[in-house]
Motif scaffolding. Structure first.
Motif, PDB file in Angstrom:
ATOM      1  N   LEU A 222       0.829  -1.202   0.000  1.00  0.00           N
ATOM      2  CA  LEU A 222       0.000   0.000   0.000  1.00  0.00           C
ATOM      3  C   LEU A 222       0.868   1.258   0.000  1.00  0.00           C
ATOM      4  CD1 LEU A 222      -2.761  -1.046   2.575  1.00  0.00           C
ATOM      5  CD2 LEU A 222      -2.991  -0.908   0.084  1.00  0.00           C
ATOM      6  N   ALA A 223       1.956   1.214   0.747  1.00  0.00           N
ATOM      7  CA  ALA A 223       2.842   2.381   0.821  1.00  0.00           C
ATOM      8  C   ALA A 223       3.482   2.687  -0.534  1.00  0.00           C
ATOM      9  CB  ALA A 223       3.925   2.155   1.871  1.00  0.00           C
ATOM     10  N   SER A 224       3.688   1.663  -1.360  1.00  0.00           N
ATOM     11  CA  SER A 224       4.310   1.879  -2.667  1.00  0.00           C
ATOM     12  C   SER A 224       3.440   2.740  -3.577  1.00  0.00           C
ATOM     13  CB  SER A 224       4.595   0.532  -3.358  1.00  0.00           C
ATOM     14  OG  SER A 224       3.382  -0.121  -3.686  1.00  0.00           O
ATOM     15  N   SER A 225       2.118   2.803  -3.296  1.00  0.00           N
ATOM     16  CA  SER A 225       1.233   3.666  -4.081  1.00  0.00           C
ATOM     17  C   SER A 225       0.755   4.859  -3.259  1.00  0.00           C
ATOM     18  CB  SER A 225       0.015   2.869  -4.571  1.00  0.00           C
ATOM     19  OG  SER A 225      -0.697   2.299  -3.483  1.00  0.00           O
ATOM     20  N   GLY A 226       1.470   5.138  -2.146  1.00  0.00           N
ATOM     21  CA  GLY A 226       1.142   6.296  -1.336  1.00  0.00           C
ATOM     22  C   GLY A 226      -0.086   6.121  -0.466  1.00  0.00           C
ATOM     23  N   MET A 227      -0.460   4.872  -0.177  1.00  0.00           N
ATOM     24  CA  MET A 227      -1.655   4.607   0.619  1.00  0.00           C
ATOM     25  C   MET A 227      -1.287   3.888   1.912  1.00  0.00           C
ATOM     26  SD  MET A 227      -4.171   5.957  -0.961  1.00  0.00           S
ATOM     27  CE  MET A 227      -5.571   5.227  -0.096  1.00  0.00           C
ATOM     28  N   SER A 228      -2.262   3.774   2.781  1.00  0.00           N
ATOM     29  CA  SER A 228      -2.121   2.997   4.009  1.00  0.00           C
ATOM     30  C   SER A 228      -3.465   2.332   4.285  1.00  0.00           C
ATOM     31  CB  SER A 228      -1.726   3.882   5.194  1.00  0.00           C
ATOM     32  OG  SER A 228      -2.796   4.751   5.527  1.00  0.00           O
ATOM     33  N   PHE A 229      -3.466   1.361   5.190  1.00  0.00           N
ATOM     34  CA  PHE A 229      -4.718   0.678   5.516  1.00  0.00           C
ATOM     35  C   PHE A 229      -5.748   1.681   6.041  1.00  0.00           C
ATOM     36  CE2 PHE A 229      -7.502  -1.410   8.577  1.00  0.00           C
ATOM     37  CZ  PHE A 229      -8.001  -2.453   7.818  1.00  0.00           C
ATOM     38  N   ARG A 230      -5.324   2.577   6.912  1.00  0.00           N
ATOM     39  CA  ARG A 230      -6.271   3.539   7.482  1.00  0.00           C
ATOM     40  C   ARG A 230      -6.845   4.456   6.410  1.00  0.00           C
ATOM     41  NH1 ARG A 230      -5.216   7.716  12.549  1.00  0.00           N
ATOM     42  NH2 ARG A 230      -7.270   8.720  12.455  1.00  0.00           N
ATOM     43  N   LEU A 231      -5.998   4.911   5.469  1.00  0.00           N
ATOM     44  CA  LEU A 231      -6.490   5.778   4.401  1.00  0.00           C
ATOM     45  C   LEU A 231      -7.514   5.061   3.531  1.00  0.00           C
ATOM     46  CD1 LEU A 231      -3.277   7.683   3.228  1.00  0.00           C
ATOM     47  CD2 LEU A 231      -5.333   8.677   4.258  1.00  0.00           C
TER      48      LEU A 231
ATOM     49  N   ASP B  36     -10.737   4.730   5.533  1.00  0.00           N
ATOM     50  CA  ASP B  36     -11.440   6.007   5.668  1.00  0.00           C
ATOM     51  C   ASP B  36     -12.062   6.447   4.345  1.00  0.00           C
ATOM     52  OD1 ASP B  36     -10.912   6.175   8.331  1.00  0.00           O
ATOM     53  OD2 ASP B  36      -9.306   7.656   8.168  1.00  0.00           O
ATOM     54  N   GLU B  37     -11.372   6.224   3.233  1.00  0.00           N
ATOM     55  CA  GLU B  37     -11.931   6.589   1.932  1.00  0.00           C
ATOM     56  C   GLU B  37     -13.189   5.775   1.631  1.00  0.00           C
ATOM     57  OE1 GLU B  37      -9.178   6.425  -1.262  1.00  0.00           O
ATOM     58  OE2 GLU B  37      -8.011   8.145  -0.572  1.00  0.00           O
ATOM     59  N   LEU B  38     -13.154   4.485   1.965  1.00  0.00           N
ATOM     60  CA  LEU B  38     -14.344   3.652   1.752  1.00  0.00           C
ATOM     61  C   LEU B  38     -15.514   4.154   2.589  1.00  0.00           C
ATOM     62  CD1 LEU B  38     -12.916   0.021   1.626  1.00  0.00           C
ATOM     63  CD2 LEU B  38     -14.251   1.136  -0.154  1.00  0.00           C
ATOM     64  N   ARG B  39     -15.274   4.418   3.849  1.00  0.00           N
ATOM     65  CA  ARG B  39     -16.337   4.905   4.712  1.00  0.00           C
ATOM     66  C   ARG B  39     -16.860   6.253   4.230  1.00  0.00           C
ATOM     67  NH1 ARG B  39     -14.008   3.533  10.792  1.00  0.00           N
ATOM     68  NH2 ARG B  39     -14.909   1.442  10.984  1.00  0.00           N
TER      69      ARG B  39
END
Length: 346
Positions: A281-290, A293-296
């Motif tokens: 996820l970090a390789s595309s600038g994301m994290s589990f929390r992000l 949160d985006e889904l919610r």
């Protein structure tokens, strides 16, 4: 002694089998001179279609499909019991963009096809748990539909691309199942679906990753026309594979309460360690929390805009213990309280 440079890789534009081209028009009530005229305008020599060996360039195939739909006034090219007037698909997609989830939208597509065909086009097997796949099995109405190669591709590829447009990302496609008669076209099928396909004694179907039919619809209704015009082109190009981030989004969308899995549980369900999931996820600038949160946020916005659910009901769906906690989170996501956002975005 210097090494010779490696040979250049040749990129070959895939072509369309002659049988697919024939099936574009062989079920349409068109006069012979009309068929001759649209073949000529598409740049296709009708004599090439008398055998299975010749092939047609994708641009000519796409042009022929548009001309055939216009000449016959039928977007499904005679494969349904009644003609589907041009413009129906675009209007349907505009309506689907108001649905709260991809599952509601897929049900809407099935209802539309049933109106014109008198029978459901597929059967859906939903998973028993959050990590289970979603399976869709075609249910041909008669022997003519069961024998058609083009019809199977039109429905299955169309569904994949429509789900991707509605959710804003490619659905994680796990398996593609086609009838035995497709075996001779395995290379073409693998190209179009973006993965190897399975063949067997069944009408055909797809298996999606978890949550594929639970994602909030993010497409805008005013984009339906442009997407419909691109759909014919998309169905002659490779289907884009879904990566780790998309697989995680679909997994979280399948949990109840929505996006309710922990990072450790989600990694386990995806067959990864927590560290590997975080690294990908970090390789595309994301994290589990992000991602969570985006889904919610997206589901909250979809429900606020497209339903009459109360804030308490929406908070419960998103797994918040209190409506006030949901309202604080929504203000962080959008900068506005949910009630005001709903008034401005209905």
């Amino acid at each position: 002694m210097t090494e010779s440079p490696p040979p250049r890789r040749r990129w070959i534009t895939p072509t369309i089998p002659a049988r697919f081209v024939r099936e574009l028009t062989d079920r349409l009530p068109l006069a012979a001179d009309t068929l001759r005229r649209i073949h000529q305008r598409a740049g296709i020599d009708p004599r090439l279609l008398e055998a299975d060996e010749p092939r047609v360039a994708p641009i000519a195939y796409r042009r022929l499909q548009r001309l055939a739909v216009g000449a016959a006034g039928d977007e499904f090219l005679g494969h349904l019991a009644r003609p589907v007037p041009p413009g129906t698909t675009a209007e349907l997609l505009r309506l689907l963009a108001h649905m709260p989830s991809t599952g509601h939208a897929i049900d809407g597509i099935a209802r539309m096809i049933r109106v014109f065909d008198g029978a459901p086009p597929w059967r859906i097997d939903l998973p028993e748990g959050p990590a289970g796949p979603v399976r869709l099995h075609l249910t041909p109405r008669n022997a003519v539909q069961a024998d058609a190669l083009l019809m199977v591709h039109l429905i299955l590829l169309g569904l994949i691309h429509v789900i991707g447009w509605l959710a804003g990302e490619a659905p994680p496609l796990r398996r593609v199942m086609l009838p035995d008669r497709f075996a001779a076209l395995a290379a073409e099928s693998a190209f179009l679906f973006g993965r190897p396909v399975e063949h067997g004694a069944m009408p055909g179907g797809l298996e999606f990753g978890p949550g594929s039919f639970a994602l909030p619809v993010t497409a805008r209704p005013d984009g339906a026309g442009a997407f419909t015009r691109r759909l014919v082109e998309l169905m002659t190009q490779p289907t884009a594979p879904a990566g780790t981030e998309a697989a995680l989004r679909h997994l979280l969308a399948a949990t109840r309460p929505y996006a309710g899995l922990s990072e450790t549980a989600a990694a386990r369900a995806l067959g990864l360690s927590r560290a590997t999931l975080a690294r990908r996820l970090a390789s595309s600038g994301m994290s589990f929390r992000l991602v969570r949160d985006e889904l919610r946020r997206d589901l909250a916005c979809s429900l606020l805009r497209r339903t009459e659910l109360s804030l308490a009901d929406i908070a419960e769906r998103l797994g918040f213990s209190e409506p006030s906690a949901f309202q604080r989170a929504f203000r962080q996501w959008t900068g506005q309280p949910p009630a005001r956002w709903r008034r401005l975005n209905r």
